[in-house]
Every structure is written in structure tokens, then in C-alpha cells.
Design a protein around this motif. Structure first.
Motif, short mmCIF file in Angstrom:
data_model
loop_
_atom_site.label_atom_id
_atom_site.label_comp_id
_atom_site.label_asym_id
_atom_site.label_seq_id
_atom_site.Cartn_x
_atom_site.Cartn_y
_atom_site.Cartn_z
N TYR A 144 0.76 -0.91 0.08
CA TYR A 144 -0.09 -0.06 0.04
C TYR A 144 0.59 1.27 -0.04
CZ TYR A 144 -3.54 -3.34 1.41
OH TYR A 144 -4.50 -4.19 1.41
N ASP A 145 0.57 2.09 -0.61
CA ASP A 145 1.18 3.55 -0.55
C ASP A 145 0.49 4.30 0.58
OD1 ASP A 145 -1.26 5.01 -1.29
OD2 ASP A 145 -0.85 5.02 -3.47
N GLN A 146 1.23 5.64 0.92
CA GLN A 146 1.10 6.37 2.08
C GLN A 146 -0.67 6.64 2.05
OE1 GLN A 146 3.78 9.60 2.28
NE2 GLN A 146 5.42 8.30 2.83
N GLU A 147 -1.02 7.05 0.73
CA GLU A 147 -2.30 7.62 0.81
C GLU A 147 -3.32 6.37 1.01
OE1 GLU A 147 -5.91 9.65 0.61
OE2 GLU A 147 -3.84 10.42 0.94
N GLN A 148 -3.21 5.21 0.75
CA GLN A 148 -4.07 4.03 0.92
C GLN A 148 -4.01 3.73 2.53
OE1 GLN A 148 -1.88 1.65 -2.18
NE2 GLN A 148 -4.01 1.22 -3.00
N ARG A 150 -3.34 5.86 4.88
CA ARG A 150 -4.21 6.78 5.50
C ARG A 150 -5.78 6.70 5.19
NH1 ARG A 150 -0.56 10.40 3.01
NH2 ARG A 150 0.98 11.12 4.36
N GLN A 151 -6.14 6.08 4.21
CA GLN A 151 -7.49 5.43 3.76
C GLN A 151 -7.83 4.36 4.72
OE1 GLN A 151 -7.64 4.89 -0.43
NE2 GLN A 151 -7.42 7.07 -0.78
#
Length: 168
Positions: A144-148, A150-151
Motif C-alpha cells: 500500500y502507498d501512503q495515501e492508501q 491513510r484511507q
């Protein structure tokens, strides 16, 4: 860490199909099953990383909490409150950390019956090394990337609010 199942189908999707055909569609069933499986996978990954330091993830979390405290020590009740675990679990965790020389117990000077757990120099060293290794593998969430990430945090937050963990 458990070896990969390497199935040629998604067992949770299959269970969802069977559930739907028998009782009707209930997306919460496949969601909870996915969350529980994710928990198993992630706990296995992070426990494998902290094991060389004589830790489990639960013990690692307790050490991190102690490093966040101003004095490097907290009451067992405060540890339980902050880690959101039962007092028996805190006692077990601190017992094991103490036997490993990572924390020391001492009487709480503000509460004659209470006990403080204090991180030792050896505990600080272990938590720093384990943290470095956990961060290198993104705490098992490397897919997962950083935005995912956070989601994921935001999607699960209402569940924690509804459980009474905190007031938003």
C-alpha cells in the motif's frame, strides 16, 4: 510466519458466494472475514521482524509506549489504557519484558499499591532496532502507498469510535 496458501481461488470471495446463496448478500460478512485474515497476516509479518529482539508485537508496543512517556515509565494501568488491553495482558507483557531485561518494575511513589514499568537501556536499544526493521518493511503494509494507508486508517476509525475507544 505461516507459509502462503497459494490457492487458485479467493476463499473469502468463495465464502461470500456460498453465504449469499444460502442466506442472502451480507457484505459485512466478507468484510469482517477479510479484516480478520489481514490481522493474521500482519501480525505474522511484524512478529517475525521483532522476534530476533525477543519481542512480540504486543511487547514491542509496550516498549514504544514507554519511550513516548516523559520519564520512560508508566503505571501498568496506564499501559493497559493506552494499549487498550485487559490488565491481565499488561501484567503478562510486562512480566515477559522484565524477564528479558527490557523493563524494570518499581513501586509507584504516587500510589502505594501501584507499580511502574520502566524501560531499561537494553529495552531502548531493542525498540530502536525493531522500529528500524519494522519501518523498513512498512509494518507489513508494503503493498500500500501512503495515501492508501491513510484511507485504511480513516475507514476503520468509525469502528473504533463506535466501540467507545475515544470521542471524536
Amino acid at each position: 510466519m505461516a507459509k502462503p496458501l497459494a490457492l487458485d481461488f479467493d476463499p473469502i470471495a468463495r465464502a461470500d458466494e456460498l453465504w449469499t446463496s444460502r442466506w442472502g448478500g451480507v457484505p459485512s460478512m466478507s468484510a469482517i472475514t477479510s479484516v480478520m485474515r489481514a490481522h493474521q497476516i500482519l501480525l505474522g509479518r511484524v512478529d517475525a521482524v521483532v522476534k530476533p529482539y525477543g519481542l512480540t508485537f504486543a511487547r514491542y508496543e509496550a516498549l514504544v509506549l514507554l519511550t513516548f512517556s516523559r520519564t520512560g515509565e508508566l503505571s501498568l494501568s496506564k499501559i493497559g489504557e493506552r494499549l487498550m488491553v485487559h490488565p491481565t495482558s499488561v501484567t503478562n507483557t510486562v512480566d515477559r519484558l522484565e524477564r528479558s531485561g527490557l523493563v524494570a518494575r518499581r513501586p509507584n511513589p504516587l500510589d502505594g499499591r501501584g507499580v511502574l514499568a520502566a524501560i531499561t537501556d537494553r529495552g531502548r536499544e531493542a525498540v530502536e532496532q525493531a522500529t528500524r526493521d519494522l519501518m523498513a518493511m512498512d509494518f507489513g503494509l508494503e503493498g500500500y502507498d501512503q495515501e492508501q494507508c491513510r484511507q485504511i486508517f480513516e475507514v476503520l476509525r468509525p469502528l473504533r469510535v463506535a466501540a467507545g475507544d475515544f470521542r471524536p
